[in-house]
Design a protein around this motif. Structure first.
Motif, PDB file in Angstrom:
ATOM      1  N   THR A   1      32.764  37.099  68.026  1.00 49.24           N
ATOM      2  CA  THR A   1      31.855  36.191  68.722  1.00 49.24           C
ATOM      3  C   THR A   1      31.532  36.765  70.089  1.00 49.24           C
ATOM      4  O   THR A   1      32.229  37.662  70.588  1.00 49.24           O
ATOM      5  CB  THR A   1      32.476  34.791  68.850  1.00 49.24           C
TER       6      THR A   1
ATOM      7  N   SER B   1      28.915  21.990  66.402  1.00 48.55           N
ATOM      8  CA  SER B   1      28.444  22.238  67.758  1.00 48.55           C
ATOM      9  C   SER B   1      29.572  22.258  68.782  1.00 48.55           C
ATOM     10  O   SER B   1      29.383  22.704  69.908  1.00 48.55           O
ATOM     11  CB  SER B   1      27.411  21.182  68.167  1.00 48.55           C
ATOM     12  N   ARG B   2      30.759  21.780  68.390  1.00 47.54           N
ATOM     13  CA  ARG B   2      31.886  21.769  69.327  1.00 47.54           C
ATOM     14  C   ARG B   2      32.698  23.064  69.287  1.00 47.54           C
ATOM     15  O   ARG B   2      33.589  23.251  70.089  1.00 47.54           O
ATOM     16  CB  ARG B   2      32.800  20.574  69.028  1.00 47.54           C
TER      17      ARG B   2
ATOM     18  N   HIS C   1      25.429  29.452  66.042  1.00 48.57           N
ATOM     19  CA  HIS C   1      24.692  28.211  66.240  1.00 48.57           C
ATOM     20  C   HIS C   1      23.540  28.375  67.226  1.00 48.57           C
ATOM     21  O   HIS C   1      22.509  27.713  67.106  1.00 48.57           O
ATOM     22  CB  HIS C   1      25.663  27.132  66.756  1.00 48.57           C
ATOM     23  N   VAL C   2      23.670  29.287  68.169  1.00 46.79           N
ATOM     24  CA  VAL C   2      22.720  29.366  69.273  1.00 46.79           C
ATOM     25  C   VAL C   2      21.395  30.001  68.872  1.00 46.79           C
ATOM     26  O   VAL C   2      20.377  29.807  69.522  1.00 46.79           O
ATOM     27  CB  VAL C   2      23.336  30.140  70.455  1.00 46.79           C
TER      28      VAL C   2
ATOM     29  N   ARG D   1      35.335  20.954  73.865  1.00 49.38           N
ATOM     30  CA  ARG D   1      35.105  21.873  72.754  1.00 49.38           C
ATOM     31  C   ARG D   1      36.441  22.426  72.249  1.00 49.38           C
ATOM     32  O   ARG D   1      37.485  22.245  72.887  1.00 49.38           O
ATOM     33  CB  ARG D   1      34.186  23.019  73.189  1.00 49.38           C
TER      34      ARG D   1
ATOM     35  N   TYR E   1      29.498  29.076  68.225  1.00 49.09           N
ATOM     36  CA  TYR E   1      28.348  28.984  69.130  1.00 49.09           C
ATOM     37  C   TYR E   1      27.561  30.292  69.185  1.00 49.09           C
ATOM     38  O   TYR E   1      26.351  30.327  68.953  1.00 49.09           O
ATOM     39  CB  TYR E   1      28.865  28.586  70.517  1.00 49.09           C
ATOM     40  N   ARG E   2      28.232  31.413  69.484  1.00 49.31           N
ATOM     41  CA  ARG E   2      27.556  32.710  69.558  1.00 49.31           C
ATOM     42  C   ARG E   2      28.261  33.751  68.673  1.00 49.31           C
ATOM     43  O   ARG E   2      28.382  34.926  69.041  1.00 49.31           O
ATOM     44  CB  ARG E   2      27.497  33.208  71.005  1.00 49.31           C
TER      45      ARG E   2
ATOM     46  N   TRP F   1      29.849  31.698  77.891  1.00 51.73           N
ATOM     47  CA  TRP F   1      30.244  30.293  77.868  1.00 51.73           C
ATOM     48  C   TRP F   1      30.169  29.710  79.285  1.00 51.73           C
ATOM     49  O   TRP F   1      30.105  30.459  80.267  1.00 51.73           O
ATOM     50  CB  TRP F   1      31.671  30.139  77.350  1.00 51.73           C
TER      51      TRP F   1
ATOM     52  N   LEU G   1      33.241  26.776  70.060  1.00 51.84           N
ATOM     53  CA  LEU G   1      32.719  27.862  70.879  1.00 51.84           C
ATOM     54  C   LEU G   1      32.688  29.181  70.114  1.00 51.84           C
ATOM     55  O   LEU G   1      31.867  30.053  70.403  1.00 51.84           O
ATOM     56  CB  LEU G   1      33.553  28.000  72.154  1.00 51.84           C
TER      57      LEU G   1
END
Length: 544
Positions: free
Chosen positions: A313, A288-289, A107-108, A277, A294-295, A317, A291
């Motif tokens: 991942t 978006s929640r 997502h990032v 999250r 996220y990456r 964080w 983690l």
């Protein structure tokens, strides 16, 4: 034509010495060697590439990155990462044909990738410079002394950390591409660190009262982890020594944090309200929640069904941001203690994830998680170096402040674009994003506008042959929040490398280039020829 010197002095001589082989340093080396100048580049870790590689941070980029907003070489890097996956990974046909392939589908970033792949790509981009003899790369070297005569650096002494052997390298120009601006201190260059006062530049988000040199953003010791979904998979290991401390630790920040650091609920970076999250996508209706998402740096959906691979991942964080101490201008023992504690925090976070993290099903821990040291080139699974968001910063001919880039500040002045700089040497875009700091300040996260990098911010007020090539340019603590990201650091380094080469060509100083319009224009012509964008397209430059 090669400009390499025919004779050496001490343990080496170069036209341009680049101290620090991070993101900016590598870009500087590519640029300077492209014009035929001999470069020595030193790097304290085993990998070049900095935040892209040894610090293990997938690139934070602007929404327009696929169209514009970076240098030609940075785009070659991005293309090289995608091509590596296409050539060497068992991708699905759909993934292989995707021109905007995001390996991790994180997502990032639009390009979440494994740090090792970034390292291999950057190594390849510098291969010809090394093979031709223009680049002398020296790894596992840290600067320990600088010989200065008047307003010029004559030499830099570096130490080979495995053996303690020291080498002194002379150069006509020296670029400080270290992660913390180490040469600025060693050479007694005029610099600032930490947070300026509101009295300095009247920035709305600067600190009240005196300046705070110890007010520096958190560092993070990142690590990649994978998940084994096999029923009964258990990769747990011994409890870290500081686990009980970090398990109970509650951040004391202003505005307040929401509770324990090792928890799924954190302080929202903009509102400071509790933000909860979860780990996996399947456990939340909002991507978006998650983690994990996220990456995420390796996505199963891109791989062929029979490929034996687990998703991975990158853990960068809020829970492993370390802000219990500043490591700039502190005694070696104190720095070592803080770095060790930052590493321990990351190990403790991983242990919490494996053993104690609450699951949506009411259980605790994810024992199927395991570290991936192969992705970061380390023995223990953590990145080779901490992610440092903030450096010493030169006192420059021009300092970029919040007033030049903040959306709020610009609109308050009736403007819909960032400050235009006639001496632009590049562009960038990212929000003003400051993580919690070592003096207990919580996030500062405010919108910025697409901005330019002014030449004046790369030129020290006094030193004649030293240039910043990373996060150590002339910006304030607040403005650093949007100038610190990957494409911008790359651009800073590349422009600094070209500036040193241009000064050698013209027999001029950086101050001359900055102050004489004809030299500025000639230098900008070189930048354009080298593929550096100096301004944003009008439809992006002006905010809606």
């Amino acid at each position: 034509m090669s400009h390499a010197s025919s004779h050496g002095q001490g343990d080496g001589h170069a036209d341009i010495l680049i101290v620090g082989g991070g993101t900016g340093g590598c870009a500087a080396a590519m640029a300077a060697t492209s014009l035929g100048y001999r470069v020595v580049m030193t790097e304290p870790t085993r990998w070049i590439g900095g935040q892209l590689t040894s610090q293990a941070v997938p690139p934070d980029e602007s929404p327009w990155i696929e169209r514009c907003g970076c240098t030609r070489r940075y785009r070659q890097f991005r293309d090289g990462v995608r091509d590596f996956y296409r050539q060497h990974y068992p991708l699905t046909e759909q993934a292989r044909l995707d021109p905007h392939l995001n390996p991790g589908q994180g997502h990032v970033s639009r390009l979440c990738h494994e740090p090792r792949i970034a390292w291999l790509v950057i190594e390849n981009m510098l291969h010809w410079a090394q093979a031709s003899g223009l680049l002398d790369l020296r790894l596992q070297r840290r600067p320990v002394a600088v010989d200065v005569e008047g307003d010029r650096i004559r030499s830099v002494t570096v130490e080979h950390t495995p053996t303690g052997r020291r080498e002194t390298i002379t150069a006509r120009y020296v670029l400080d591409a270290t992660e913390l601006g180490d040469l600025l201190s060693l050479a007694r260059v005029e610099y600032v660190s930490g947070a300026e006062s509101q009295d300095d530049f009247a920035e709305p988000h600067a600190v009240a009262g005196p300046a705070q040199p110890d007010n520096v953003q958190a560092i993070t010791w990142c690590f990649p982890m994978a998940y084994d979904p096999t029923p009964g998979a258990d990769h747990r290991r011994d409890k870290p020594a500081q686990y009980d401390f970090w398990r109970q630790y509650v951040p004391q920040l202003i505005p307040p944090w929401t509770g324990p650091l090792l928890d799924w609920t954190q302080s929202h970076p903009k509102t400071f309200e509790p933000l909860t999250r979860v780990l996996f996508l399947k456990d939340t209706p909002r991507e978006s929640r998650s983690l994990w998402f996220y990456r995420r740096i390796l996505a199963r959906q891109h791989l062929q069904p029979d490929a034996p691979a687990h998703e991975a991942t990158l853990v960068n964080w809020p829970q492993n941001d370390y802000w219990l101490g500043n490591i700039i201008d502190k005694p070696d023992a104190q720095v070592a203690q803080h770095l060790a504690s930052a590493r321990e925090l990351s190990f403790c976070l991983f242990h919490w994830l494996q053993n104690d993290a609450p699951r949506p099903d009411g259980g605790a821990g994810y024992p199927g998680l395991y570290l991936r040291p192969d992705m970061v080139g380390s023995d223990d699974g953590l990145a080779q170096a901490p992610y440092t968001r903030e450096s010493r910063r030169i006192r420059a001919l021009f300092t970029v402040t919040e007033h030049h880039v903040s959306m709020q500040a610009r609109r308050a002045a009736g403007l819909d674009h960032a400050e235009p700089f006639a001496d632009s040497v590049g562009i960038g875009s990212y929000g003003i994003d400051l993580h919690p700091s070592t003096t207990g300040c919580n996030y500062i996260d405010i919108p910025s506008l697409p901005f330019q990098i002014p030449l004046g911010s790369l030129v020290p007020v006094r030193m004649r042959n030293l240039l910043p090539a990373a996060k150590n340019l002339g910006v304030t603590h607040i403005a650093n929040g949007c100038y610190r990201l990957h494409p911008v650091e790359w651009n800073i380094g590349e422009s600094a490398g070209l500036l040193a080469a241009f000064c050698l060509q013209q027999q001029a100083t950086p101050q001359d280039v900055s102050r004489q319009p004809k030299l500025t224009e000639s230098f900008q012509a070189l930048l354009l020829k080298q593929g550096i964008e100096l301004e944003w397209p009008a439809d992006i430059w002006h905010a809606p």
